[in-house]
Design a protein around this motif. Sequence first.
Motif, short mmCIF file in Angstrom:
data_model
loop_
_atom_site.label_atom_id
_atom_site.label_comp_id
_atom_site.label_asym_id
_atom_site.label_seq_id
_atom_site.Cartn_x
_atom_site.Cartn_y
_atom_site.Cartn_z
N ALA A 63 35.42 56.36 39.47
CA ALA A 63 35.71 55.02 38.96
C ALA A 63 36.56 55.11 37.69
O ALA A 63 37.43 54.26 37.45
N ALA B 67 40.19 53.64 36.72
CA ALA B 67 40.44 52.85 35.52
C ALA B 67 41.47 53.51 34.64
O ALA B 67 41.70 53.07 33.51
N GLN C 293 31.03 43.71 48.50
CA GLN C 293 30.56 42.88 49.61
C GLN C 293 30.02 41.52 49.20
O GLN C 293 29.62 40.75 50.05
N GLN C 294 29.99 41.25 47.91
CA GLN C 294 29.31 40.03 47.48
C GLN C 294 30.29 38.90 47.23
O GLN C 294 31.02 38.91 46.24
N ASP D 68 44.89 42.80 42.47
CA ASP D 68 44.71 42.60 41.04
C ASP D 68 43.23 42.66 40.68
O ASP D 68 42.38 42.14 41.39
N GLY D 69 42.94 43.26 39.55
CA GLY D 69 41.56 43.28 39.07
C GLY D 69 40.63 44.09 39.95
O GLY D 69 39.44 43.81 40.02
N ARG E 147 31.77 50.98 42.48
CA ARG E 147 32.08 52.41 42.28
C ARG E 147 32.09 53.25 43.56
O ARG E 147 32.94 54.13 43.68
N LYS F 123 34.19 47.54 41.46
CA LYS F 123 33.05 47.26 40.59
C LYS F 123 31.84 48.09 41.00
O LYS F 123 31.05 48.52 40.16
N ASN G 289 39.26 46.82 39.59
CA ASN G 289 38.15 47.52 38.95
C ASN G 289 36.92 46.65 38.81
O ASN G 289 35.82 47.15 38.59
N GLY G 290 37.11 45.34 38.88
CA GLY G 290 35.96 44.46 38.70
C GLY G 290 35.56 43.75 39.98
O GLY G 290 34.67 42.91 39.97
N THR G 291 36.20 44.08 41.09
CA THR G 291 35.89 43.40 42.34
C THR G 291 34.69 44.05 43.00
O THR G 291 34.67 45.26 43.20
#
Lengths: 268, 426, 326
Positions: free
Chosen positions: B406, B410, B258-259, B250-251, B198, B196, B253-255
Amino acid sequence: MTPVRYLAALLIIGVTVAPLLFVILGGFRTNAQINSDPAGFPSPWVFSNYANILTSESFWKFLGNSALISFSSTAIAVGLGSMAAFALSRYRFRGREALYSMFTIGLLFPLGVAILPVYLLLRQLHLLESWVGVALPQAAFALPVTIIILRPFMAAIPSEIEDAAVVDGATSLGFFWRILLPLSQPALVTVSVLAFITSWNGYLLPLLVFNDPANFTLPLGVATFQSQYSQDTASILAFTALSMIPALLLFTFAERRIVGGLTGSVKG
Amino acid sequence: MMNTRTMRKYVAVGAAAAMSLAALTACSSNGESADGTTTLTFWHNGTADPILSIWQDAVDEYEAQNENITIDVVPIQNEDFATKIPLALSSDNPPDIYFNQGGGLLATQVQSGQVADITELTSDWIGDLGAAAGNWSVDGVQYGIPYASQVVGFWYRTDLFEEAGITATPTTLAELSAAVDKLKAAGIAPIAVGGKDRWPDAFYYNTFAVRECGEDVLKQGLADADLSDPCFTRAGQAVIDFIATEPFQDGFNGTPAQQGAGSSAGLVANGEAAMELQGTWDKSVMQGLTDTDLNPLLGWFPFPAVEGGAGDPSATLGGGDGFSCTQEHAAECADFLEFLSSDEIQTKLVESQVVAIPVKEAASAAITDPVIKSVYDFNSEAAYVQTYFDIALPTGVGSALNDAVANLFAGQGTAESVAEAVAAAK
Amino acid sequence: MSTSSAAVATSVTAAAGAAAPPRSTRRRSKLRKRLELALLLGPASILFVGFVFMPLIAAAYYSLFDWNGFGPLTDFVGIDNYTRALGDPLFQGAIGHNLFIVVASLIVQLPLSIALALLLNGKIRGRTGLRLLVFTPYVLSEAVTAVIWLSLLQPHGVVDGLLENAGLGGLVQLWLADQNVVMFTLFAVVTWKYIGFGIILFLAGLQGVPEELREAAAIDGASPWQTTRLIVVPLLGPTIRIWIFLSIIGSLQLFDLVWIMTLGGPAGASTTMASYLIDRGFRRYEFGFGSAVAIILFIFCFVFALVYQRFALRRDTQGALTGRVE
C-alpha cells in the motif's frame, strides 16, 4: 456590533446544525434520491427507513444495552466517587493529598491509552462479552473527574452544618448520607451527567469487549450498521439520526448542569 | 424533581435489578438451554444478497432437519473480520462456525487453542472437496473446510473496451499498457483498485511475484517468510513501474474494495472504470452494486505474461473461502459443515455466481455463463495456484506485506521495501 | 460527639476536615475514623487502582515480551518492542499526526473559540437556545460523528455537492482518500465536534471579566483589540489553560474518528498512536508490541501533564490539578 454578532451566531448555528439536519432529513429519502441529489430535500418523504429501524429488534437492543451499561457505570462512579470525595474533602489524614493526586493522575490518560492491558485484565477476570466488563472500567476512569468536581463542592459546605449534625447525634456517615449528599445535589447531577455521557458515547471498549451483536451498545451498533449496509445510505442516515436522539434528549434536560459544572470548575 | 435521596434509591435499586438480570442471562450463555437445544453462532462475510440469502436458507433448512439445533447467523463485513476474529479467539466465547480463508491466517488462529481439530469429524467426506482442503490443514491436522476456490484476474467491461477501441484482451504487459492508454484517451478510468483496504494493492505485487519467481522459490520464500530472492525485488520494481503509468482511478488510495457504489467494484459495476484485478467473487459483488444486468457486459482475462519472468505463465494467484469450527461445539459444527458442503448448496452458490469454482465437481455443471466457464477452465488448467500472500503468511507478516505494498501505491518505498517489511515483521 | 467540638469549630476557614474531639475519646474515634476512611475511600481506590494503575503496570511488563496474546509469556525481548515501535516510520508518522492535531487545535480552535465567545458574549436573543445548539456536536459520540461525516464526505456526496452548487467546485478534494488532505479533513471534523465546547467554556470564563474593566480601558483610549489582547485574554488565563490541557489530552488519544472514517489510511496518512496501537496489538496478535506502544502513549500524556502542571497551572490556586483545598 450587533449585526455582526447575529451574523456570527447564524454562521455558527449553520455549520453546527447543518450536518445534523442532513442526517435527519436523509433518513426520509431513498438511496436513489440521495445519489442523484446529495444535498437536496426529501421528495417525496419516505418513512420506511425510520419505520424499519424502529421496528427492528437490533436498534432497541443496542439502546437497552447502552442504557444498562451507562446507568450502572454512572451509579458506580458517582457512588464511589462521592464517598471518596467526602473523605478527601472533610477528613484530615496523612497522605490525603497524595491520595487525591493519585486520582487526579487519572485525568492524564483516558481509557484509550490503557485499553490494551485493560482488555487483557478483563479477559483474565472472564468479564469479556459482559456488560460488567464495560461498566467497571468506564466507572474507574470516570472517578478522577467525579472526585475533582465533587471535592471542592463538598469542602465548601460550612462546618457549622456538620457540627450541628454532630450535636444532633449524627455519625459521620449519617451526615454524609442525609445532609451532605442532598446539599451536593447540583454537583452530583453534573458529575452524573458527565459520567453518563462519557459512558454512553464509548466506542472502543465495547468494540473490544463484545463479539455478539446482541450485546452491542448504540455507538458500536451504528458503526457496525454503517459497515454492513454500506450501500444503503438512507438507512444508515436514519439509524444515525435515531441514535442521536438519546444523547440530545439527555442534553436538553441537563444542559445547564453540564455547562455549569464544567465552567464551575474552571472558575473555581 | 424528586430529591436526591429518592433518586439515589431508584438508581441503586435499578442497578441491583440490572445486575441480577444480567446474572440470570449470564448463566444460560453456554449455548445449551434447559430443553436440550444447542445454539450455535455462525459468522460469515456474506453481508449482501445473493449470498446472504443462500446462507440464511441453508441455516433454515438445517434447523428444520435438526430440531435440537438453533443457529444464530451473524453476517459481518469482510473488512471487519480482521478485527473481530482475533478478539473473538481471545475471548471465552468465540463463534462456533466462522468464515476462514485457511493458510497462514488459519495457522495463526490455531495458536489461540480455540480452533477445533476436525480431522476425525470430517474424515468421511472431506475427500470429496478435493485438493483444496489441504489449505485448511495445519501440520496435517484439519482445522477447516473450503467451500469455494478462487483465482485472481482482470474483470473488464466489454462495452468500455469497445468504446475505447480495444479489440483483443491484453496477453502481455505491453498490451495491457496499450489498453490503459486507449482507455485514458477515451476518458475512461482504466483500472479500478480498492487501495483503502490494502489487500487489492497486494494482488498486484503478489501476481508480479508469481510471474517473476519460479514455483519453488516462490513457495519456499513464503514458507520461510523470506522474500530476499531477487525475483521478489523485481516484482517490487514491476509494481512501482506499473503504478508510474497511472492506470488507476482518481483517489485510488482511499477507495474501498467492496463497500458502496464508490468502491472499486462499484466503479466497474457502474461503468466508471473499465477493469479491476480481483478474485472470482467480484462479479457477484459488482452485480450487487448496480441494477444493470452485468452478464453481457463483463469479461475476464488472466494477468498478462511478464517478459523474462521465471514463473510459469499459466500460474495464477488465488485462494479460497471456507469455514472453521471452535472447540466447544466442534461436533455439531462439523455436521453443519457437511450439510453446507452438499451438492445442492454448492450448486446454488454456483448458480448465483457467488462462486465460480466450487469444491464439489458436480456443482460445476451448473455454470452457465461463458465468462465464468472460462474462469473455471483457466483454474483447471493453471500450472499451480499460489495463495494470496497475506493469507499464506502468518497474520502479522501478511499485514506487514499488505501495508508495504500500500505504501508503494502511495508513492513511498523502494523495490526492496516489501521484502524488508516482511523480514522485519517475522 | 461532645459540645466542645462545636465550640472549636466556629473557626472561619473553609472546612476541610472534622474538628478535633477531646483527648479522652480520641483513641476510640481514631479507630472509628480509620474504619470510616477505609469504607469511604476503599471501594473507589480499589476500583481505580485495579482498572487504571494495575493495567499500566501489567502493560509495562508485557511490553518486554514478544507475545501473541495466547498462552504464557515466554519470549523475552527487552526493549526491542520499544525500539521497533519508535523506529517504525508508520508510528513516527502517527506521532506526527497526533502532534499535528495538537498544534492545529492550539493555533486554530483556541483563537476561534475565544473570538466566537467574545462575539456571542453580548445580549443576543435566544442566547440559551444558541448555547444548546452550539454544544450539540460535543454531546454526540465520536462514533456517530464519524459515521455522519463519512457520509457527508463521500466523493460526489453532500459536501462536494454543496461546493459545486456554490460555484466552488474547484475546491473539491478527495477528502478522505488523498494522503495530503486527509489529516486536514479529520482536523476539520474534530473542530466541528469540539468548537462548541470551547465557546461555552470561554463564555463562562468571560463572566469573570468585569465589564467595568473594559469600560475603563475604553475611556482611557484603548481600542477594542487592545482591550481584548491586554485585559480580556489575560483574565481568561485559567480558562485557557484548562482548555489547552483538555484539548491536548484529547488530541493524543484520538481513535474513534480515525478508525471509522479512514482506518488510519490511505497508506498510513491518518494513523494516530491509538489507531496504530489497536491495529498492531489486536488485529495482528502482537500484544507485547501493542503494550509497548501503550506505554509510549502513556509516557507522552504523563510527561505533557507534568510539564504543563509545573509551568502553566501552578498559578491557579484553586486549579483542580494542584489539588489544594483552602
